[in-house]
Design a protein around this motif. Structure first.
Motif, PDB file in Angstrom:
ATOM      1  N   GLU A 149      41.089  29.219  46.579  1.00 11.46           N
ATOM      2  CA  GLU A 149      40.923  29.406  45.140  1.00 11.46           C
ATOM      3  C   GLU A 149      41.656  30.672  44.706  1.00 11.46           C
ATOM      4  O   GLU A 149      41.352  31.772  45.186  1.00 11.46           O
ATOM      5  N   LEU A 150      42.625  30.509  43.816  1.00 15.26           N
ATOM      6  CA  LEU A 150      43.358  31.659  43.292  1.00 15.26           C
ATOM      7  C   LEU A 150      42.559  32.284  42.145  1.00 15.26           C
ATOM      8  O   LEU A 150      42.167  31.602  41.204  1.00 15.26           O
ATOM      9  N   ILE A 151      42.352  33.599  42.216  1.00 15.92           N
ATOM     10  CA  ILE A 151      41.611  34.305  41.179  1.00 15.92           C
ATOM     11  C   ILE A 151      42.568  34.898  40.140  1.00 15.92           C
ATOM     12  O   ILE A 151      42.409  34.681  38.939  1.00 15.92           O
ATOM     13  N   SER A 152      43.571  35.652  40.584  1.00 15.54           N
ATOM     14  CA  SER A 152      44.492  36.266  39.627  1.00 15.54           C
ATOM     15  C   SER A 152      45.761  36.696  40.346  1.00 15.54           C
ATOM     16  O   SER A 152      45.772  36.903  41.566  1.00 15.54           O
ATOM     17  N   VAL A 153      46.826  36.835  39.552  1.00 14.74           N
ATOM     18  CA  VAL A 153      48.110  37.367  40.015  1.00 14.74           C
ATOM     19  C   VAL A 153      48.420  38.582  39.158  1.00 14.74           C
ATOM     20  O   VAL A 153      48.457  38.483  37.930  1.00 14.74           O
ATOM     21  N   SER A 192      45.513  52.401  48.684  1.00 10.66           N
ATOM     22  CA  SER A 192      44.354  52.628  49.551  1.00 10.66           C
ATOM     23  C   SER A 192      43.181  51.720  49.216  1.00 10.66           C
ATOM     24  O   SER A 192      42.318  51.484  50.050  1.00 10.66           O
ATOM     25  N   ASN A 193      43.107  51.215  47.988  1.00 10.93           N
ATOM     26  CA  ASN A 193      41.967  50.387  47.590  1.00 10.93           C
ATOM     27  C   ASN A 193      42.172  48.902  47.874  1.00 10.93           C
ATOM     28  O   ASN A 193      41.354  48.084  47.482  1.00 10.93           O
ATOM     29  N   THR A 194      43.261  48.541  48.538  1.00  8.53           N
ATOM     30  CA  THR A 194      43.492  47.138  48.865  1.00  8.53           C
ATOM     31  C   THR A 194      42.995  46.850  50.264  1.00  8.53           C
ATOM     32  O   THR A 194      42.908  47.744  51.115  1.00  8.53           O
ATOM     33  N   SER A 195      42.689  45.596  50.528  1.00  5.60           N
ATOM     34  CA  SER A 195      42.100  45.219  51.813  1.00  5.60           C
ATOM     35  C   SER A 195      43.134  44.788  52.834  1.00  5.60           C
ATOM     36  O   SER A 195      42.794  44.566  53.992  1.00  5.60           O
ATOM     37  N   THR A 196      44.374  44.636  52.429  1.00  4.17           N
ATOM     38  CA  THR A 196      45.403  44.189  53.366  1.00  4.17           C
ATOM     39  C   THR A 196      46.591  45.132  53.304  1.00  4.17           C
ATOM     40  O   THR A 196      46.843  45.758  52.271  1.00  4.17           O
ATOM     41  N   PRO A 197      47.324  45.266  54.398  1.00  7.20           N
ATOM     42  CA  PRO A 197      48.487  46.149  54.380  1.00  7.20           C
ATOM     43  C   PRO A 197      49.581  45.605  53.493  1.00  7.20           C
ATOM     44  O   PRO A 197      49.723  44.402  53.305  1.00  7.20           O
ATOM     45  N   GLY A 198      50.377  46.503  52.917  1.00  7.76           N
ATOM     46  CA  GLY A 198      51.463  46.087  52.046  1.00  7.76           C
ATOM     47  C   GLY A 198      52.616  45.493  52.829  1.00  7.76           C
ATOM     48  O   GLY A 198      52.895  45.866  53.959  1.00  7.76           O
ATOM     49  N   GLU A 199      53.271  44.554  52.226  1.00 13.80           N
ATOM     50  CA  GLU A 199      54.462  43.954  52.801  1.00 13.80           C
ATOM     51  C   GLU A 199      55.672  44.496  52.054  1.00 13.80           C
ATOM     52  O   GLU A 199      55.547  45.295  51.133  1.00 13.80           O
ATOM     53  N   ASP A 225      56.753  43.865  42.817  1.00 13.16           N
ATOM     54  CA  ASP A 225      55.530  44.148  43.574  1.00 13.16           C
ATOM     55  C   ASP A 225      54.404  43.341  42.952  1.00 13.16           C
ATOM     56  O   ASP A 225      54.232  43.347  41.729  1.00 13.16           O
ATOM     57  N   VAL A 226      53.632  42.665  43.781  1.00 15.22           N
ATOM     58  CA  VAL A 226      52.600  41.774  43.263  1.00 15.22           C
ATOM     59  C   VAL A 226      51.347  41.885  44.129  1.00 15.22           C
ATOM     60  O   VAL A 226      51.421  42.063  45.343  1.00 15.22           O
ATOM     61  N   THR A 227      50.197  41.779  43.462  1.00 14.66           N
ATOM     62  CA  THR A 227      48.906  41.709  44.139  1.00 14.66           C
ATOM     63  C   THR A 227      48.244  40.397  43.743  1.00 14.66           C
ATOM     64  O   THR A 227      48.157  40.080  42.552  1.00 14.66           O
ATOM     65  N   VAL A 228      47.774  39.657  44.754  1.00 12.22           N
ATOM     66  CA  VAL A 228      47.152  38.356  44.525  1.00 12.22           C
ATOM     67  C   VAL A 228      45.705  38.415  45.014  1.00 12.22           C
ATOM     68  O   VAL A 228      45.447  38.817  46.148  1.00 12.22           O
ATOM     69  N   GLN A 229      44.785  38.028  44.150  1.00 15.73           N
ATOM     70  CA  GLN A 229      43.370  37.963  44.497  1.00 15.73           C
ATOM     71  C   GLN A 229      42.979  36.499  44.714  1.00 15.73           C
ATOM     72  O   GLN A 229      43.327  35.642  43.908  1.00 15.73           O
ATOM     73  N   TYR A 230      42.221  36.252  45.786  1.00 19.04           N
ATOM     74  CA  TYR A 230      41.898  34.870  46.162  1.00 19.04           C
ATOM     75  C   TYR A 230      40.600  34.858  46.957  1.00 19.04           C
ATOM     76  O   TYR A 230      40.078  35.907  47.369  1.00 19.04           O
ATOM     77  N   ARG A 231      40.098  33.676  47.221  1.00 21.50           N
ATOM     78  CA  ARG A 231      38.990  33.456  48.162  1.00 21.50           C
ATOM     79  C   ARG A 231      39.008  32.002  48.599  1.00 21.50           C
ATOM     80  O   ARG A 231      39.525  31.135  47.874  1.00 21.50           O
ATOM     81  N   ILE A 232      38.423  31.746  49.753  1.00 26.63           N
ATOM     82  CA  ILE A 232      38.398  30.373  50.238  1.00 26.63           C
ATOM     83  C   ILE A 232      37.294  29.611  49.516  1.00 26.63           C
ATOM     84  O   ILE A 232      36.323  30.197  49.030  1.00 26.63           O
ATOM     85  N   LEU A 278      35.728  37.673  47.737  1.00 27.86           N
ATOM     86  CA  LEU A 278      37.004  37.918  47.081  1.00 27.86           C
ATOM     87  C   LEU A 278      37.878  38.804  47.956  1.00 27.86           C
ATOM     88  O   LEU A 278      37.452  39.857  48.428  1.00 27.86           O
ATOM     89  N   LYS A 279      39.123  38.380  48.157  1.00 21.76           N
ATOM     90  CA  LYS A 279      40.068  39.143  48.969  1.00 21.76           C
ATOM     91  C   LYS A 279      41.372  39.271  48.190  1.00 21.76           C
ATOM     92  O   LYS A 279      41.595  38.569  47.198  1.00 21.76           O
ATOM     93  N   GLU A 280      42.222  40.160  48.637  1.00 19.84           N
ATOM     94  CA  GLU A 280      43.503  40.334  47.965  1.00 19.84           C
ATOM     95  C   GLU A 280      44.573  40.701  48.977  1.00 19.84           C
ATOM     96  O   GLU A 280      44.295  41.256  50.045  1.00 19.84           O
ATOM     97  N   VAL A 281      45.797  40.373  48.614  1.00 18.64           N
ATOM     98  CA  VAL A 281      46.965  40.722  49.420  1.00 18.64           C
ATOM     99  C   VAL A 281      48.002  41.311  48.483  1.00 18.64           C
ATOM    100  O   VAL A 281      48.185  40.830  47.361  1.00 18.64           O
ATOM    101  N   THR A 282      48.658  42.368  48.939  1.00 19.87           N
ATOM    102  CA  THR A 282      49.654  43.056  48.125  1.00 19.87           C
ATOM    103  C   THR A 282      51.007  42.986  48.814  1.00 19.87           C
ATOM    104  O   THR A 282      51.128  43.352  49.994  1.00 19.87           O
TER     105      THR A 282
END
Length: 316
Positions: free
Chosen positions: A197-201, A100-107, A123-130, A88-92
């Motif tokens: 695969e989208l997990i949540s928005v 600080s608890n996110t795995s990708t830098p903010g845009e 502002d949105v955070t999207v959780q996903y995985r391949i 599971l990964k996420e982008v904000t």
């Protein structure tokens, strides 16, 4: 590790070949062994936990079956393995740096226009995985940079499209959940077609211009006051209806009592007409005990006044 060992052995063999004397004879075997170890080491691949390997064959291209976790063997020089993180990964996408608890830098925050044309910051955070089984197709179509080439642009596009369906007042009050659901629905369909695969928005922030927010707040306050007045009027109407019902009930009860009393009087009148003795009995009950009388049962009904008799006796 095996590659490093092979390189060390090969270098040692080269050093011995440069030495004069009997050690030179050991140089060539060590060089060959080192090269063999380095070559064989390229046949060993370890797929870490939570990852999936995609095999590329120089003669056949991307292999359709991915490699699962664990120790794997490939043909050195012909096959190579690219690892993909399937956890599971996420982008904000947010204003400033990501939490600080996110795995990708903010845009930069997404800026969209509402239904009435106002600028809305989101502002949105999207959780996903391949999708593990579709990792070869992902590698063939997008490659390892799928986050920058697919996910981020799709998030921006879907959020802007969804914001345009709502008014600013709705976004900050009643329709936030509907906005999140609309983005999720559209984004899941498009990412799913690209093996993601989208997990949540998660909508973290929705900003509207301060002047507009003030107007909306004043409008909502006025609407609440109107609703309060409506509720008060409805309560007054209910109270009035209750009073009417109560008065009607009291009127009906009074009518019933009056009818009952009239019926009782009528029945008593009939009884008196049919039995005149009842009148004399009633009179006697009303006069007693102040007047002492006696009812003498003879052929003619009359009342005997005992008190008059008692007063007349001393006069004799």
């Amino acid at each position: 590790m095996f590659l490093l060992l092979g390189i060390v052995v090969a270098v040692l063999g080269i050093v011995l070949l440069a030495q004069p004397g009997g050690r030179r004879a050991l140089g060539a075997p060590l060089l060959l062994v080192g090269l063999a170890i380095a070559t064989i080491s390229q046949s060993f691949v370890v797929v870490p936990a939570g990852h999936v390997g995609v095999v590329f064959n120089v003669f056949g291209g991307v292999q359709p079956a991915p490699l699962g976790e664990g120790f794997r063997i490939v043909i050195p020089g012909i096959q190579s393995v690219v690892l993909y993180d399937a956890r599971l990964k996420e982008v904000t996408l947010a204003k400033g740096p990501a939490p600080s608890n996110t795995s990708t830098p903010g845009e930069d925050a997404i800026t969209a226009r509402s239904k009435e044309g106002l600028d809305i910051g989101v502002d949105v955070t999207v959780q996903y995985r391949i999708k593990r089984e579709e990792a070869p197709q992902l590698h063939r179509n997008l490659g390892p940079n799928y986050l920058e080439t697919l996910i981020v642009p799709q998030i921006r596009s879907k959020v802007r499209d969804a914001v345009g369906l709502f008014n600013a007042a709705e976004l900050i009050s009643t329709q936030r959940t509907q906005l999140e659901a609309a983005v999720t629905r559209e984004l899941r369909e498009d990412l799913g077609a690209q093996h993601i695969e989208l997990i949540s928005v998660l909508l973290r922030r929705i900003d509207i211009p301060p002047s507009v927010a003030k107007v909306i707040e004043e409008k909502q306050t006025a609407e609440q006051q109107v609703q309060v007045e409506i509720n008060r009027r409805q309560q007054a109407e209910i109270a009035a209806q209750r009073a009417v019902v109560q008065a009607k009930g009291e009127r009906d009860a009074a009518i019933l009592r009056a009818e009952g009393e009239a019926q009782a009087i009528r029945l008593r009148g009939e009884a008196l007409r049919q039995s005149p003795q009842v009148i004399q009995l009633t009179v006697a009950e009303k006069l007693a005990p102040n007047i002492q009388t006696i009812l003498v049962p003879t052929t003619g009904n009359f009342l005997l006044d005992l008190r008059s008799l008692q007063q007349a006796q001393p006069a004799r």
